[in-house]
Design an enzyme around this catalytic site. Sequence first.
Site, PDB file in Angstrom:
ATOM      1  N   GLY A 155     -11.081 -20.816 -49.689  1.00 44.88           N
ATOM      2  CA  GLY A 155      -9.910 -20.561 -49.356  1.00 44.88           C
ATOM      3  C   GLY A 155      -9.579 -21.088 -47.844  1.00 44.88           C
ATOM      4  O   GLY A 155     -10.058 -22.253 -47.697  1.00 44.88           O
ATOM      5  N   LEU A 204      -8.975 -20.754 -58.125  1.00 47.19           N
ATOM      6  CA  LEU A 204      -8.855 -21.373 -57.034  1.00 47.19           C
ATOM      7  C   LEU A 204     -10.230 -21.676 -56.323  1.00 47.19           C
ATOM      8  O   LEU A 204     -11.151 -20.646 -56.313  1.00 47.19           O
ATOM      9  CB  LEU A 204      -7.932 -20.444 -55.981  1.00 47.19           C
ATOM     10  CG  LEU A 204      -7.979 -21.118 -54.572  1.00 47.19           C
ATOM     11  CD1 LEU A 204      -7.053 -22.550 -54.904  1.00 47.19           C
ATOM     12  CD2 LEU A 204      -7.193 -20.279 -53.737  1.00 47.19           C
ATOM     13  N   ASP A 205     -10.551 -22.858 -56.175  1.00 45.28           N
ATOM     14  CA  ASP A 205     -11.792 -23.613 -55.720  1.00 45.28           C
ATOM     15  C   ASP A 205     -13.000 -23.129 -56.368  1.00 45.28           C
ATOM     16  O   ASP A 205     -13.999 -22.967 -55.879  1.00 45.28           O
ATOM     17  CB  ASP A 205     -12.122 -22.807 -54.052  1.00 45.28           C
ATOM     18  CG  ASP A 205     -10.770 -23.306 -52.996  1.00 45.28           C
ATOM     19  OD1 ASP A 205     -10.349 -24.656 -53.514  1.00 45.28           O
ATOM     20  OD2 ASP A 205     -10.615 -22.542 -52.100  1.00 45.28           O
ATOM     21  N   GLU A 206     -13.055 -22.842 -57.849  1.00 40.44           N
ATOM     22  CA  GLU A 206     -14.006 -22.691 -58.905  1.00 40.44           C
ATOM     23  C   GLU A 206     -14.427 -23.573 -59.673  1.00 40.44           C
ATOM     24  O   GLU A 206     -15.301 -23.470 -60.539  1.00 40.44           O
ATOM     25  CB  GLU A 206     -13.736 -21.355 -59.440  1.00 40.44           C
ATOM     26  CG  GLU A 206     -13.559 -19.939 -58.562  1.00 40.44           C
ATOM     27  CD  GLU A 206     -14.898 -19.467 -57.738  1.00 40.44           C
ATOM     28  OE1 GLU A 206     -16.078 -19.957 -58.417  1.00 40.44           O
ATOM     29  OE2 GLU A 206     -14.953 -19.097 -56.595  1.00 40.44           O
TER      30      GLU A 206
END
EC number: 3.5.1.10
Length: 287
Positions: free
Chosen positions: A204, A230-232
């Site tokens: 994040g 997100l960001d995974e």
Amino acid sequence: MSPHSSLATLLLSCPDRTGLVSRISHFIFERGGNILDLDEHVDRESGKFFIRVSWNMDGFSIPSDELESAFGPLAREFGAQWRIHAAERRHRVAIFVSRYDHCLQDILWRHRAGELDIDIPLIISNHPDLEPLARYYGIAYHVFPVTPDNKREQEERELQLLGEHEIDTVVLARYMQVLSERFVAEMPERIINIHHSFLPAFSGASPYRQAYERGVKIIGATSHYVTSELDEGPIIEQDIVRVSHRDAVRDMIRKGRDLERLVLARALSLHVEHRVLCNGRKTIVFE
């Protein structure tokens, strides 16, 4: 013409079984191919087999535009997921960027120095700030300001532009917008992001501030494929640098930016050389 223009590369994954390497090698050998590089891996937990093999197409009995149809029956027998890349044209990359220039600068410099065997037809941004840099390198710069009200419309225009330029891969070089599920679905495993943190820690916003407040002794950067989460997305490349109690947030940011440049460049190189296979949420990286 690229010095690798006569190469073909196969990336394949399937359930493991006896004789896979032999069968694939024989397919290449009996058609006159000379294998230049072969690497394979078996994930014992899932029982899946992964292979990357490159061969010289000089004298190969099958033209590059018929490779997929020729290999298809063997791949179906294996129950494989696979793709073949014939290096007759250079990989075409579009770079998305906002206002931070360090990752963009690094990619453009490496490209000019010949370290990245790619074409960069365009740069897309939601701000005009870095247009002079694009102009210096002779690359078209397109500005699409994004707001909550026009996000869908702007992404459709961006996708149309990517299609017109036959873009293979999008690189988010500190592009400070979250791409929609629709956009990501159009380019699965073809969008590479750099995150200024050693994921999964401190995902994040403001990861350096988070790291500083936790008093960490190392900070990192992570390059990964973009997914709808997100960001995974599956991680391609990571690196770290040590920090101490003497480092303020600004020091962590400075050290982190050096890592971001290197990690993104490595990830892009691995991707365009067809060295990465996704395995669920993970990757197999043939270095």
